[in-house]
Write an enzyme that holds these catalytic residues in place. Structure first.
Site, short mmCIF file in Angstrom:
data_model
loop_
_atom_site.label_atom_id
_atom_site.label_comp_id
_atom_site.label_asym_id
_atom_site.label_seq_id
_atom_site.Cartn_x
_atom_site.Cartn_y
_atom_site.Cartn_z
N ASP A 149 35.46 30.16 39.95
CA ASP A 149 34.23 30.70 40.53
C ASP A 149 32.96 30.10 39.92
OD1 ASP A 149 35.84 32.38 42.10
OD2 ASP A 149 35.96 33.83 40.46
N LYS A 207 32.37 25.53 42.69
CA LYS A 207 33.01 24.26 43.09
C LYS A 207 32.80 23.97 44.58
CE LYS A 207 36.99 25.79 41.56
NZ LYS A 207 36.60 26.97 40.80
N ASN A 237 44.65 31.55 46.67
CA ASN A 237 44.05 32.34 45.59
C ASN A 237 42.61 31.87 45.34
OD1 ASN A 237 45.12 29.89 44.66
ND2 ASN A 237 45.72 30.69 42.66
N ALA A 238 42.29 30.65 45.77
CA ALA A 238 40.94 30.12 45.61
C ALA A 238 40.01 30.71 46.67
CB ALA A 238 40.97 28.60 45.75
N GLY A 239 38.76 30.81 46.33
CA GLY A 239 37.77 31.27 47.29
C GLY A 239 36.53 30.41 47.12
N HIS A 240 36.39 29.39 47.97
CA HIS A 240 35.27 28.47 47.81
C HIS A 240 34.20 28.74 48.86
CE1 HIS A 240 38.06 25.47 45.52
NE2 HIS A 240 37.92 26.63 44.92
N ARG A 255 63.60 24.75 41.29
CA ARG A 255 64.22 23.93 42.34
C ARG A 255 64.82 24.76 43.47
NH1 ARG A 255 67.14 20.82 37.59
NH2 ARG A 255 67.39 23.01 37.11
N GLN A 264 40.40 27.01 41.03
CA GLN A 264 40.47 27.79 39.79
C GLN A 264 39.67 27.07 38.68
OE1 GLN A 264 43.95 27.51 41.41
NE2 GLN A 264 43.00 29.13 42.57
N VAL A 322 38.08 36.41 47.13
CA VAL A 322 39.43 36.68 47.63
C VAL A 322 39.78 38.16 47.51
CG1 VAL A 322 41.87 36.07 47.40
CG2 VAL A 322 40.12 34.33 47.02
N THR A 323 39.50 38.75 46.35
CA THR A 323 39.97 40.13 46.12
C THR A 323 38.82 41.16 46.09
OG1 THR A 323 39.83 39.77 43.74
CG2 THR A 323 41.98 39.36 44.78
N ASP A 364 19.48 29.42 38.37
CA ASP A 364 18.37 30.32 38.75
C ASP A 364 18.62 31.75 38.31
OD1 ASP A 364 20.45 29.84 40.74
OD2 ASP A 364 19.47 31.40 41.93
P1 IMO Z 1 38.49 29.68 42.61
O1 IMO Z 1 39.07 28.37 43.09
C1 IMO Z 1 38.81 32.90 39.71
C2 IMO Z 1 42.79 34.34 38.65
C3 IMO Z 1 43.19 35.72 39.10
C4 IMO Z 1 44.12 36.14 37.96
C5 IMO Z 1 44.82 34.82 37.62
C6 IMO Z 1 46.18 34.67 38.24
O2 IMO Z 1 37.81 30.48 43.65
O3 IMO Z 1 37.63 29.43 41.42
P2 IMO Z 1 47.00 34.11 40.72
O4 IMO Z 1 46.82 34.88 41.98
O5 IMO Z 1 46.44 32.73 40.75
O6 IMO Z 1 48.41 34.13 40.21
O7 IMO Z 1 46.16 34.96 39.63
O8 IMO Z 1 43.97 33.78 38.08
N1 IMO Z 1 42.33 33.45 39.73
C7 IMO Z 1 41.06 33.08 39.92
N2 IMO Z 1 39.95 33.47 39.29
N3 IMO Z 1 38.72 31.99 40.68
C8 IMO Z 1 39.82 31.56 41.32
O9 IMO Z 1 39.79 30.54 42.20
C9 IMO Z 1 41.07 32.14 40.97
N4 IMO Z 1 42.34 31.99 41.39
C10 IMO Z 1 43.10 32.77 40.61
O10 IMO Z 1 42.09 36.59 39.21
O11 IMO Z 1 43.37 36.52 36.85
MG MG Z 2 36.15 31.53 43.93
#
Ligand code: IMO
Ligand code: MG
Length: 425
Positions: free
Chosen positions: A13, A16, A38-41, A142, A221, A297-298, A330
Site C-alpha cells: 500500500d 505502487k 490480495n493486492a489492491g492497486h 507440487r 505487496q 481489498v479488505t 502531502d
Molecule cells: P498491495 O499490492 C498490504 C497482507 C495481509 C496480511 C498478509 C498475508 O495492495 O500493496 P495474504 O492474503 O497475502 O496471505 O495476507 O499480507 N497483504 C497486504 N498488505 N498490501 C497488500 O497488497 C497486501 N497483500 C497482502 O494484510 O497481513
Molecule cells: Mg493496496
C-alpha cells in the site's frame, strides 16, 4: 531505461498503482509477477478512480500488453469479474495475457484460507482470505493446477480429484464441503472467456526484449511481506522483493535495468505482526483519515507509524534499488514535528538491522530523529524547488541514508499531482 521494476519497499500500500500507471504510459509491456487479488492497486486519472487487484496497471493503455506472470496465483472468477468491470468502463482487455504457467487460485483455496485463519485464533496472520497461502502451498508441494491445465479438456477430472481431497481437509477444519457440480459449471463459463488470454509468456517476453520493447515489472505487496525477508510468519506467501520479478516472469537477472522503490512518507501495515514505529496517538488517526488509510481489498483500517529507516535500509539491501518514488508526501503537511526512526534499541543495545526473531522484533524500540514539519499545502507544487525547505530536508535525509535518488514525489492522489525529478523510463 528499457526495463524497470517497481517494488513496494514497506508493508504494501505504498502507492505502487499510481507509479506503475504513470510509467505504464511509456511501456510496451507491463508484467505482474507475484501475488494475486490480495493486492489492491488504486489508479486515479481524469477524475476517475479504479481499483485493480489482479490485472496490471497498464490495462488502461490500448497499446500496452499486460502480462499476468507465471509467479502469480490467479483466481479465474475474480479476474473474470475484474475484466468485466474494465470492459464496462470502456477498456476492452484484449491487451491482457495470462501465463499458462501461473497457478489457479481455486474456491477450495479461499475456503481453506479462512478456515486456517479461524483455527489460528489470536495467532492469525490477518490474511486477505483470497486463498493466496493455500494456493502457493499447493504450488510448492507440487499439487497445484496451472492455467495450462485449467483450460485443458481434462480440467473437470483433475478438479474433481483435487476437490475430493480438499473437501476432506475442509471438513476436518469444520467447514462445509464445496459442491463439485455448481463449481465446475461456474468454472466452465470463465474458462471459455479466459482461454484466448492464456499464453506461453516466457518466449513472448524474450521476443519483446530482443525487439527492444519497453518492459515494466509491477510488484505487489511489499518487501516486509516477503516470504523470506518479511516479518515471518506475518507475511504473504510470495517473494515480493526483486528476486520475485525474475522467477515470477521468466526474465533473466541481467535484463532488468533499474529498480524504483515505492516509499510511503510514513509507514502503514494491514494485518497482524510486529511494527516497531507504530503510533497509537492522534497523529495516527489524523494520517488515517487524511490519507484514507483503509485497505482496498479488505477495508480494514491500516495501522500507521513513522518512517522506519532500519526497515528501509534492509529493504534496500535485499532489493538493490537506487531510485525511489516518495509517496503521500502531502499527508505530512501540517502535522507538526515529523519523526524518522534511524535505529532500534533492543534490550539496551542499539541495533541497525531488522532481527529475524519475531520475539526480538516485538521488543525493539524505535530511536527517532525529529524533523521540523511544515504547514504549507504542497499538493499544488509542480517542481522540487517549490517545496518548503523543511520538506526538502526530509527528502534529502532519506535519500542520503538510503543512498538513493527520489525520481518522483507524489503530492496528491491524482496523476497530475506528481513532482517528476528525473525521467528514467
Ligand atoms: P498491495 O499490492 C498490504 C497482507 C495481509 C496480511 C498478509 C498475508 O495492495 O500493496 P495474504 O492474503 O497475502 O496471505 O495476507 O499480507 N497483504 C497486504 N498488505 N498490501 C497488500 O497488497 C497486501 N497483500 C497482502 O494484510 O497481513
Ligand atoms: Mg493496496
Amino acid at each position: 531505461m528499457k526495463s524497470i521494476l517497481v517494488i513496494g519497499s514497506q508493508w504494501g500500500d505504498e502507492g505502487k498503482g499510481k507509479v506503475t500507471n504513470l510509467y505504464s504510459k511509456n511501456a510496451d509491456i507491463v508484467v505482474r509477477y507475484q501475488g494475486g487479488n490480495n493486492a489492491g492497486h488504486t489508479v486515479k486519472f481524469d477524475g476517475k478512480e479504479f481499483h485493480l487487484q489482479t490485472i496490471p496497471s497498464g490495462v488502461f493503455n490500448k497499446n500496452t500488453i499486460n502480462i499476468l506472470g507465471n509467479g502469480m496465483v490467479i483466481n479465474p472468477i475474480a479476474v473474470y469479474k475484474e475484466m468485466q468491470t474494465l470492459i464496462e468502463a470502456g477498456f476492452d482487455c484484449s491487451n491482457v495475457i495470462i501465463s499458462s504457467r501461473a497457478h489457479v487460485d481455486l474456491n477450495y483455496h479461499l475456503e481453506l484460507d479462512g478456515l486456517k485463519e479461524r483455527k489460528l485464533k489470536e495467532k492469525q496472520i490477518g490474511t486477505t482470505k483470497k486463498g493466496i497461502g493455500p494456493c502457493y502451498t499447493d504450488k510448492i508441494s507440487r499439487d497445484g493446477i496451472r492455467f495450462a491445465d485449467f483450460i485443458d479438456e481434462d480440467f473437470p477430472k483433475i478438479y474433481k480429484e483435487h476437490l475430493k481431497e480438499k473437501n476432506e481437509l475442509i471438513e476436518e477444519l469444520g467447514g462445509n464441503p464445496i459442491d463439485y457440480e455448481t463449481s465446475i459449471e461456474e468454472y466452465k463459463k470463465v474458462i471459455e472467456f479466459l482461454k484466448p488470454h492464456v499464453k506461453e509468456t516466457v518466449s513472448f517476453l524474450a521476443k519483446a526484449r530482443k525487439e527492444n520493447k519497453k518492459i515494466l515489472f509491477e510488484g505487489a505487496q511489499g518487501s516486509m511481506l516477503d516470504i523470506d525477508f518479511g516479518t515471518y510468519p506475518y507475511v504473504t506467501s510470495s517473494n515480493c522483493t526483486s528476486g520475485g520479478a525474475l522467477t515470477g516472469s521468466g526474465i533473466g537477472i541481467g535484463y532488468i535495468e533499474g529498480i524504483v522503490a515505492i516509499i510511503k512518507a510514513y509507514t502503514t501495515r494491514v494485518g497482524e505482526g510486529p511494527f516497531v514505529t507504530e503510533l497509537f496517538d492522534e497523529i495516527s488517526t489524523t494520517i488515517r483519515e487524511k490519507a484514507h488509510e483503509y485497505g482496498v481489498v479488505t477495508h480494514r483500517p491500516r495501522r500507521i507509524g513513522w518512517l522506519d529507516l532500519v526497515q528501509l535500509r534492509f529493504s534496500q539491501n535485499v532489493n538493490g534499488f537506487k531510485h525511489g518514488a516518495l509517496m503521500l508526501f502531502d499527508i505530512l503537511s501540517g502535522l507538526g514535528d515529523i519523526k524518522v526512526c534511524t535505529a532500534y534499541e533492543l534490550d539496551g543495545k542499539i541495533i541497525d538491522y531488522v532481527p529475524a526473531s519475531l520475539k526480538e522484533t516485538y521488543r525493539c524500540k524505535p530511536i527517532y530523529k525529529t524533523f521540523k514539519g511544515w504547514n504549507e499545502d504542497i499538493s499544488k507544487c509542480k517542481t522540487y524547488d517549490e517545496l518548503p525547505q523543511e520538506a526538502k530536508d526530509y527528502v534529502e535525509f532519506i535519500e542520503k541514508e538510503l543512498g538513493i535518488k527520489f525520481v518522483l514525489i507524489s503530492v496528491g492522489p491524482d496523476q497530475k499531482d506528481t513532482i517528476i525529478r528525473e525521467d528514467i523510463f
